[in-house]
Design a protein around this motif. Structure first.
Motif, short mmCIF file in Angstrom:
data_model
loop_
_atom_site.label_atom_id
_atom_site.label_comp_id
_atom_site.label_asym_id
_atom_site.label_seq_id
_atom_site.Cartn_x
_atom_site.Cartn_y
_atom_site.Cartn_z
N ILE A 75 0.86 -1.19 0.00
CA ILE A 75 0.00 0.00 0.00
C ILE A 75 0.89 1.23 0.00
O ILE A 75 2.00 1.19 0.52
CB ILE A 75 -0.96 -0.01 1.22
CG1 ILE A 75 -2.05 1.05 1.07
CG2 ILE A 75 -0.20 0.12 2.52
CD1 ILE A 75 -3.18 0.90 2.08
N ARG A 108 -7.14 0.80 5.86
CA ARG A 108 -8.36 -0.01 5.99
C ARG A 108 -8.95 -0.49 4.67
O ARG A 108 -9.67 -1.46 4.65
CB ARG A 108 -9.40 0.76 6.79
CG ARG A 108 -9.92 1.99 6.09
CD ARG A 108 -10.75 2.87 7.01
NE ARG A 108 -11.12 4.12 6.37
CZ ARG A 108 -10.34 5.18 6.28
NH1 ARG A 108 -9.13 5.14 6.77
NH2 ARG A 108 -10.77 6.28 5.70
N ARG A 109 -8.64 0.17 3.57
CA ARG A 109 -9.21 -0.25 2.28
C ARG A 109 -8.33 -1.26 1.54
O ARG A 109 -8.72 -1.78 0.50
CB ARG A 109 -9.42 0.97 1.40
CG ARG A 109 -10.51 1.87 1.97
CD ARG A 109 -10.91 2.93 0.98
NE ARG A 109 -11.99 3.73 1.53
CZ ARG A 109 -11.90 5.00 1.84
NH1 ARG A 109 -10.77 5.63 1.65
NH2 ARG A 109 -12.92 5.65 2.33
N CYS A 110 -7.16 -1.55 2.09
CA CYS A 110 -6.24 -2.49 1.45
C CYS A 110 -6.70 -3.93 1.70
O CYS A 110 -7.12 -4.28 2.80
CB CYS A 110 -4.83 -2.28 2.01
SG CYS A 110 -3.60 -3.32 1.21
N THR A 111 -6.62 -4.75 0.68
CA THR A 111 -7.08 -6.14 0.80
C THR A 111 -5.94 -7.13 1.06
O THR A 111 -6.17 -8.32 1.11
CB THR A 111 -7.83 -6.57 -0.48
OG1 THR A 111 -6.95 -6.43 -1.60
CG2 THR A 111 -9.08 -5.73 -0.67
N HIS A 112 -4.73 -6.64 1.23
CA HIS A 112 -3.59 -7.51 1.54
C HIS A 112 -3.86 -8.26 2.85
O HIS A 112 -4.51 -7.73 3.75
CB HIS A 112 -2.31 -6.67 1.65
CG HIS A 112 -1.07 -7.46 1.76
ND1 HIS A 112 -0.63 -7.95 2.97
CD2 HIS A 112 -0.17 -7.86 0.83
CE1 HIS A 112 0.50 -8.62 2.78
NE2 HIS A 112 0.80 -8.57 1.48
N ASP A 113 -3.34 -9.48 2.96
CA ASP A 113 -3.56 -10.29 4.16
C ASP A 113 -3.17 -9.57 5.45
O ASP A 113 -3.80 -9.78 6.49
CB ASP A 113 -2.80 -11.61 4.07
CG ASP A 113 -3.49 -12.61 3.16
OD1 ASP A 113 -4.68 -12.41 2.84
OD2 ASP A 113 -2.84 -13.60 2.79
N PHE A 135 -3.66 -6.57 6.33
CA PHE A 135 -4.77 -5.75 6.79
C PHE A 135 -6.03 -6.57 7.05
O PHE A 135 -6.96 -6.07 7.69
CB PHE A 135 -5.04 -4.62 5.79
CG PHE A 135 -3.92 -3.61 5.76
CD1 PHE A 135 -3.83 -2.64 6.74
CD2 PHE A 135 -2.95 -3.67 4.79
CE1 PHE A 135 -2.79 -1.72 6.74
CE2 PHE A 135 -1.90 -2.76 4.78
CZ PHE A 135 -1.81 -1.78 5.76
N ARG A 136 -6.08 -7.79 6.60
CA ARG A 136 -7.18 -8.69 6.95
C ARG A 136 -6.98 -9.31 8.33
O ARG A 136 -7.93 -9.67 8.99
CB ARG A 136 -7.32 -9.80 5.91
CG ARG A 136 -7.81 -9.30 4.58
CD ARG A 136 -7.96 -10.44 3.62
NE ARG A 136 -8.40 -9.94 2.33
CZ ARG A 136 -8.66 -10.69 1.30
NH1 ARG A 136 -8.52 -12.00 1.40
NH2 ARG A 136 -9.03 -10.15 0.17
N ARG A 137 -5.71 -9.44 8.74
CA ARG A 137 -5.37 -10.06 10.03
C ARG A 137 -5.38 -9.08 11.19
O ARG A 137 -5.30 -9.48 12.35
CB ARG A 137 -4.00 -10.73 9.97
CG ARG A 137 -3.96 -11.94 9.08
CD ARG A 137 -2.65 -12.69 9.23
NE ARG A 137 -1.48 -11.86 8.95
CZ ARG A 137 -0.83 -11.82 7.80
NH1 ARG A 137 -1.23 -12.57 6.79
NH2 ARG A 137 0.23 -11.04 7.64
#
Length: 117
Positions: free
Chosen positions: A53, A66-71, A73-75
């Protein structure tokens, strides 16, 4: 909670740092001061410099990236916290001192084990 070592107290408006987070995974951060916006920004990369990002403004009261879909930011989330309680974003000399960037895993947020709200 993990405190990211964003530290601009040496007066450097631009710096790169490597941080190991989330179960031993290394990441790179390019952090820079934008004088026109009077704000700190960062870009984040995987260890091999693959971009994750870029252009994230470090502001209080939001999940950074918060808009990033990388793992990453998912964790969990990255949050800027004003440790003085004044509610002011970081100035040129405040990042790493009065304003800290913290990493909370999703489980900590779900369980309410965070200190930024």
């Amino acid at each position: 909670m993990i405190l990211l070592p964003f530290d601009a107290r040496d007066g450097s408006p631009n710096f790169r740092m490597g941080v190991t987070l989330d179960f031993g995974v290394p990441y790179l951060f390019d952090v820079r001061w934008n004088a026109r916006a009077a704000s700190w920004y960062f870009d984040m990369f995987e260890a091999d410099e693959t971009p994750i990002i870029s252009g994230v403004r470090i502001v209080l009261g939001t999940y950074l990236g918060r808009r990033c879909t990388h793992d990453f930011f998912r964790r969990g989330v990255l949050v800027a916290v004003d440790t003085s309680g004044a509610g002011r974003d970081a100035g040129l000399d405040d990042l790493g001192a009065r304003v800290q960037v913290r990493r909370y895993l999703a489980q900590e947020v779900i369980q309410g084990r965070y200190g930024f709200l």
